[in-house]
Design a protein around this motif. Sequence first.
Motif, PDB file in Angstrom:
ATOM      1  N   VAL A 335     -43.971  47.208  51.905  1.00  0.00           N
ATOM      2  CA  VAL A 335     -43.166  48.347  51.444  1.00  0.00           C
ATOM      3  C   VAL A 335     -41.849  47.845  50.863  1.00  0.00           C
ATOM      4  N   PHE A 336     -41.189  46.907  51.556  1.00  0.00           N
ATOM      5  CA  PHE A 336     -39.947  46.339  51.032  1.00  0.00           C
ATOM      6  C   PHE A 336     -40.185  45.667  49.673  1.00  0.00           C
ATOM      7  N   ALA A 337     -41.281  44.908  49.583  1.00  0.00           N
ATOM      8  CA  ALA A 337     -41.612  44.253  48.314  1.00  0.00           C
ATOM      9  C   ALA A 337     -41.869  45.295  47.223  1.00  0.00           C
ATOM     10  N   SER A 338     -42.507  46.408  47.587  1.00  0.00           N
ATOM     11  CA  SER A 338     -42.792  47.477  46.622  1.00  0.00           C
ATOM     12  C   SER A 338     -41.508  48.076  46.074  1.00  0.00           C
ATOM     13  N   ILE A 339     -40.532  48.298  46.951  1.00  0.00           N
ATOM     14  CA  ILE A 339     -39.245  48.838  46.501  1.00  0.00           C
ATOM     15  C   ILE A 339     -38.567  47.851  45.547  1.00  0.00           C
ATOM     16  N   CYS A 340     -38.608  46.565  45.904  1.00  0.00           N
ATOM     17  CA  CYS A 340     -37.977  45.533  45.059  1.00  0.00           C
ATOM     18  C   CYS A 340     -38.599  45.497  43.667  1.00  0.00           C
TER      19      CYS A 340
END
Length: 421
Positions: A335-340
């Motif tokens: 999820v963090f990678a998706s936001i980035c």
Amino acid sequence: MEKITFAGVEINQISLGRLFFRKTMLLAYGLLAIAIFGIYEIFDLRYFSLVTNAHDAGLNPTDPAMKEAMKQAIFGTVGEIDKTQPWTILIANYMYMIYTGSGVIFLVALAEMMKFNLVAKAAAGFMVAGIAMIFAGLFTISTDLNMLNMHWMLLTPNFNAGMWLMLPLYCTYIPFVLFEIYLILTNNRAWAKRLALPILILSLGVDLVEYYIQAKLFSMNTARHLWTEFPALTFYFIISAFVSSLGVMGINSFLVHRNKPEYETLMDLIRRSMLFFVFILGLYEIIGYMTVDKDWAFLILFGPFSYLYFIGYIFLTLALPFLFIVKPGKPIFTVFASICVLIGGFVGRYLFVYGGNANPMSNRFGTGYERYDYYSVTKSFNYMTPHLGEILVVIGSIGVAIMIYKLFDSLFSVGDLREHH
């Protein structure tokens, strides 16, 4: 929830209050209000600015100040439009929304062809998210067009113009995607299964044509070497779109499927796919900037855009997501990678548009850069900060995507995992 069936599709019986006034819809309305204010600002500058006109020139045609004012009105900067930067943040957001949304749809078709059944189960929600982003992109680009004179496009058509490449494309592409969504939602399973394979193959072909036409529009700008010399521009658009699209799919999976038993498996599949395309995109960036005209490459890599490129794009789109997803772990890291990648992907489109405009291209005689007008100074870098109205339209376009997705989900429960093979 009670349902009614129409044309083989189950539709939720939902009150108008719940359909149009849920918290998510109110958020979308707030964002749309921001966009409408931005459109007002842009149109006020574009069509109603107090600039000199033909009537003023007729009253005092020999006045030197009037001549210079007329020159500025025609050739200089008026409102948010600058002759040195014909494409601005509105084009960047259009690219971002259209390419990312199309990438989601493209990836779903590829996953189904490759028999990733879990993606097929979530296909309805993913594809609606994709089509919602496409409409958000079209909403953005509509504000960049000369809306008060659009009828001349039909009355005196120029079929070689970029707009006439786009019009038949989206008149074909959008109904085609909506039909694909219908095949997923319909209860007429026998009929849908017979059409599934040919529609899937056609879908891949239509997606490729869409990206090819988008790249063609940029390659028509022969003076902008960042756009014309970037190797295999169609595939660069596809690969970079896939990274952002997987970010959309990751966030959608978190918001919609996180309480379902398939969630961790789905997120791991997104993680592995994102890792692959982040790696490919990184290689593409290296090769690309070794290939394009050094005047453009140096402005981005070592010039005024360098901080935005390395921190806003490379770090957010490639380096940080790679650290989050290089090893299997908790879905929250995906999820963090998706936001980035969503943030970095927008920065990448912004750089591509503004970077293409950055080189002045005024060294016509090999004696150095020239001034653009009487009041300007010689410069070797073109950049104009986006107007507030443009920024507000870009923010508001998110509301278009949210509203369309939420309406589809409220009526058809597209967030459900469903078997459709």
